[in-house]
Design a protein around this motif. Structure first.
Motif, short mmCIF file in Angstrom:
data_model
loop_
_atom_site.label_atom_id
_atom_site.label_comp_id
_atom_site.label_asym_id
_atom_site.label_seq_id
_atom_site.Cartn_x
_atom_site.Cartn_y
_atom_site.Cartn_z
N GLN A 48 -6.03 9.08 -1.56
CA GLN A 48 -6.51 7.99 -1.87
C GLN A 48 -7.88 7.86 -2.59
O GLN A 48 -8.67 8.38 -1.60
N GLU A 49 -7.97 7.27 -3.80
CA GLU A 49 -9.41 7.43 -4.30
C GLU A 49 -10.08 6.19 -4.15
O GLU A 49 -9.58 4.79 -4.55
N LEU A 50 -11.13 6.12 -3.17
CA LEU A 50 -11.80 5.03 -2.91
C LEU A 50 -12.91 4.44 -3.94
O LEU A 50 -13.16 3.44 -3.98
N LYS A 80 -11.08 -1.77 -7.01
CA LYS A 80 -10.32 -2.72 -6.73
C LYS A 80 -9.34 -2.79 -5.78
O LYS A 80 -8.55 -1.59 -5.87
N ASN A 81 -9.42 -3.86 -4.59
CA ASN A 81 -8.28 -3.54 -3.64
C ASN A 81 -8.42 -2.34 -2.71
O ASN A 81 -7.49 -2.13 -1.97
N MET A 82 -9.62 -1.56 -2.93
CA MET A 82 -9.87 -0.67 -1.97
C MET A 82 -11.09 -0.95 -1.09
O MET A 82 -11.80 -1.84 -1.34
N LYS A 83 -10.86 -0.12 0.13
CA LYS A 83 -12.14 -0.31 1.31
C LYS A 83 -12.85 1.01 1.48
O LYS A 83 -12.00 1.97 1.62
#
Length: 304
Positions: A48-50, A80-83
């Motif tokens: 996952q690329e944060l 976008k849409n990541m945390k």
């Protein structure tokens, strides 16, 4: 995030620009024990690329000989849409943030590149309500002992109860004991040590050692299944040799940086923590008490 890029050169240095790249990723590795060796090696779990973006520190030009300091500063912004999650280095889950600085050179010269990891911590939250976590373990509450386990000792399956293991063939060989204690809270500040106390009220067999284990529980989602793996982070001995009955033994354990973070729960993975209190008797019986704990981050004046 702010810092300085230091360039040292014995002569004037010509370059085509100096760029900085910021990357944050979550890497998940499957457990061969859970999904099999082949699936663990070839299983497709994409990182996952944060965050991933670059900035220009210096345009093309020439640097003087000696030491040159180039300051930089940037704001951590998730895609976008990541945390953004806290930095964590586990066995199957790794959350890592890296800065890469690259000096572009001419076609006849090799580019100079250097990378460095930086630690990301979430902002301190509000203090949570803390309740003292008390426990009492004795030979009478070793329930759920099945006959099939007697050949390998005894075991209990209920969470938070004690486990006893030995090479004896009957459950009647379990020593008589009564051990009580407490942890300050089940919700702990990761910046503060884990504290508590333990008291051996009685024991018919001498105790060889008392230890405290910190365990990480990494859960990943693969297909329709959840893969849960518990591994030890550290093990500290809090008592050695036979303990005087009725004597209060303090519990004090610092949470190691990098290998712990706040309890993290997302759709793709979970990082949780537990403490195991391990009592080893001289006749090789082993008693384990398990405590699920929640780690949060609060302000602290300590500097470990």
């Amino acid at each position: 995030v702010s810092g300085v890029v230091i360039v040292r050169s014995d002569s004037k240095l010509t370059h085509q620009g100096i760029k900085l790249q910021v990357e944050g990723t979550v890497n998940i590795q499957l457990s061969a024990k859970s999904v099999g060796l082949f699936e663990a090696f070839y299983g497709n779990v994409k990182p996952q690329e944060l965050l991933n973006y670059g900035i220009t520190i210096c345009n093309a030009g020439r640097l003087p000989n000696g030491t040159t300091e180039l300051p930089f500063e940037f704001e951590l912004k998730a895609r976008k849409n990541m945390k953004l999650f806290e930095t964590f280095h586990g066995v199957y889950i790794n959350v890592q943030y890296v800065i890469t600085v690259e000096m572009l050179r001419s076609m006849l010269s090799k580019n100079v590149k250097q990378s460095m990891e930086f630690i990301m911590k979430n902002k301190c939250g509000k203090p949570a309500q803390t309740n003292k976590l008390e426990f009492a373990v004795n030979d009478q509450n070793l329930n759920k002992v099945s006959a099939s386990l007697q050949q390998h000792g005894t075991n209990t399956t209920a969470s938070g109860t004690a486990n006893a293991k030995s090479k004896t063939s009957t459950t009647s060989s379990i020593p008589k004991f009564d051990i009580r204690g407490h942890l300050v809270s089940s919700v702990m500040n990761v910046e503060e040590p884990c504290q508590g106390a333990i008291v051996v009220e009685q024991s018919s067999v001498e105790i060889r050692s008392i230890e405290l284990q910190l365990v990480r529980v990494e859960t990943t989602v693969y297909g329709d299944n959840e893969i849960r793996e518990a591994t030890e982070i550290q093990n500290i001995q809090i008592a050695d040799g036979n303990i005087c009955h009725g004597f209060t033994i303090p519990i004090y354990m610092i949470f190691p940086r990098l290998f712990t973070c706040i309890t993290t729960i997302s759709q793709e993975f979970r990082v949780e923590f537990e403490c195991n209190l391990v009592v080893l008797f001289k006749d090789s019986h082993l008693l384990t008490e398990n405590f699920p704990i929640k780690l949060i981050r609060l302000p602290s004046n300590r500097n470990f």
